[in-house]
Design an enzyme around this catalytic site. Structure first.
Site, PDB file in Angstrom:
ATOM      1  N   ALA A 127      -1.221  66.697 -82.609  1.00  0.00           N
ATOM      2  CA  ALA A 127      -2.680  66.581 -82.570  1.00  0.00           C
ATOM      3  C   ALA A 127      -3.362  67.818 -83.134  1.00  0.00           C
ATOM      4  O   ALA A 127      -4.587  67.881 -83.191  1.00  0.00           O
ATOM      5  CB  ALA A 127      -3.120  66.368 -81.126  1.00  0.00           C
ATOM      6  N   ASN A 195      -0.291  70.119 -74.972  1.00  0.00           N
ATOM      7  CA  ASN A 195       0.880  70.324 -75.833  1.00  0.00           C
ATOM      8  C   ASN A 195       0.503  71.181 -77.023  1.00  0.00           C
ATOM      9  O   ASN A 195       1.292  71.985 -77.507  1.00  0.00           O
ATOM     10  CB  ASN A 195       1.393  68.972 -76.327  1.00  0.00           C
ATOM     11  CG  ASN A 195       1.877  68.122 -75.185  1.00  0.00           C
ATOM     12  OD1 ASN A 195       2.890  68.415 -74.574  1.00  0.00           O
ATOM     13  ND2 ASN A 195       1.120  67.081 -74.858  1.00  0.00           N
ATOM     14  N   HIS A 225      -9.978  70.627 -81.189  1.00  0.00           N
ATOM     15  CA  HIS A 225      -9.180  71.853 -81.064  1.00  0.00           C
ATOM     16  C   HIS A 225      -9.564  72.809 -82.186  1.00  0.00           C
ATOM     17  O   HIS A 225      -9.584  72.425 -83.353  1.00  0.00           O
ATOM     18  CB  HIS A 225      -7.683  71.550 -81.204  1.00  0.00           C
ATOM     19  CG  HIS A 225      -7.181  70.487 -80.277  1.00  0.00           C
ATOM     20  ND1 HIS A 225      -7.106  70.656 -78.916  1.00  0.00           N
ATOM     21  CD2 HIS A 225      -6.733  69.234 -80.515  1.00  0.00           C
ATOM     22  CE1 HIS A 225      -6.621  69.557 -78.362  1.00  0.00           C
ATOM     23  NE2 HIS A 225      -6.388  68.672 -79.306  1.00  0.00           N
TER      24      HIS A 225
END
Ligand code: NDP
Ligand code: OAA
Length: 273
Positions: A127, A195, A225
């Site tokens: 991701a 993660n 992010h």
């Protein structure tokens, strides 16, 4: 007619959720040099129908059997299963693609096991964005690495850190910073959500020096992010805004990243580090 000189590498997929289903379907559609031989799920009956309809249906087997029947096992299961999926693979000198990256911190010896037996653990970008640049910068010296994650409330509910610290996020109307600390502590407090923090830390300066901020943000609809890295070769910051998949904790791009990673394994032209 030319003979097919290269035997296909056998791939298995552990977990058929938001990530595993798309990866299994892409393998079935065809990825150069690879063939899907087996898949695993918690409730196999739930998946029998669509698995049987694939062009070349793989076996549905318990995770314990995957390492035996495949050369590459893609782990996309709950993080508590990482050890039982990955250890038998790398012990046989085979390759495990790991998505539940956070769990690698509690199972660091898996890397030693891979090294001892000639196996390999591959962590795709998943991701996150920019692990290629981070690994390149890490060849030199990285001074600092930071991740700032913003998620909609649905992508964070149930995280142990919230219950342990009595933090209520349901019903918030403004962004709330719910964590600031190391990637190691982020992985403990948010095992299904962070993660990416651990992936960044493993690519760069490790889980204790990598800093992480997590925001529960009712103003965003995407898992966002931002990484900020300062090194002796470059300073960079990058942001990715992930559209959630049917699992609100998991961005859609994660499965695509695994598919791209598998394509690179045998591709004639390989782009990126
Ligand atoms: N590295 C990264 O960037 C990212 C990593 N992740 C991580 O990847 C992992 C998978 O995520 P996601 O696909 O969204 O998860 P899901 O919850 O959507 O799917 C999990 C799958 O694991 C299966 N499963 C559970 N128990 C077992 C078992 N005992 N044996 C075999 N299979 C089992 C479930 O089976 P069933 O369908 O039968 O219930 C399900 O198919 C998670 O750990 C997640 O945190 C997620 C996003 C990004
Ligand atoms: O953004 C996502 O899709 C998932 C995520 O944060 C993670 O698993 O680290």
């Amino acid at each position: 007619m030319m003979a097919d000189s290269k035997a296909k590498t056998r791939v298995a997929v552990a977990g058929l959720g938001a990530i595993g289903t798309d990866v299994a379907k892409a393998l079935d559609q065809g990825i150069e040099g690879l063939t899907l031989v087996a898949v695993s799920a918690n409730s196999p009956d739930k998946h029998r129908g669509w698995v049987a309809e694939l062009k070349s249906a793989p076996k549905l087997v318990p995770i314990e059997q995957l390492a035996e029947v495949a050369d590459i096992v893609v782990e996309c299961a709950p993080s508590k299963l990482v050890r039982s999926i990955v250890a038998p693979v790398v012990e046989r000198g085979k390759t495990a693609v790991v998505l539940s990256v956070g769990a690698l911190l509690q199972n660091e010896d898996l890397v030693d096991l891979a090294r001892a037996h000639g196996g390999q653990i591959i962590v795709p970008n998943g991701a996150l964005i920019g692990l290629d640049a981070v690994t390149a910068a890490a060849v030199g010296t990285i001074h600092s690495a930071k991740l700032v994650t913003r998620k909609p409330v649905a992508g964070l509910v149930g995280a142990p850190h919230l219950a342990e610290n009595n933090i209520q996020i349901e019903g918030i109307t403004e962004p709330l910073r719910i964590f600031e600390g190391s990637a190691r502590d982020a992985a403990k407090g948010f095992p299904a959500n962070l993660n990416v923090a651990v992936a960044l830390s493993l690519a760069g300066i490790g889980p204790d020096r990598t800093r992480v901020e997590i925001w529960a943000d009712p103003t965003v609809t995407r898992n966002t992010h931002r990484i900020e890295v300062d090194s002796d070769s470059a300073r960079f910051s990058m942001m990715i805004e992930n559209i959630p998949s049917e699992n609100p904790k998991t961005g859609r791009i994660t499965a695509l990243s695994v598919i791209a990673c598998l394509r690179k394994l045998r591709a004639s032209l390989r782009i990126g580090t």
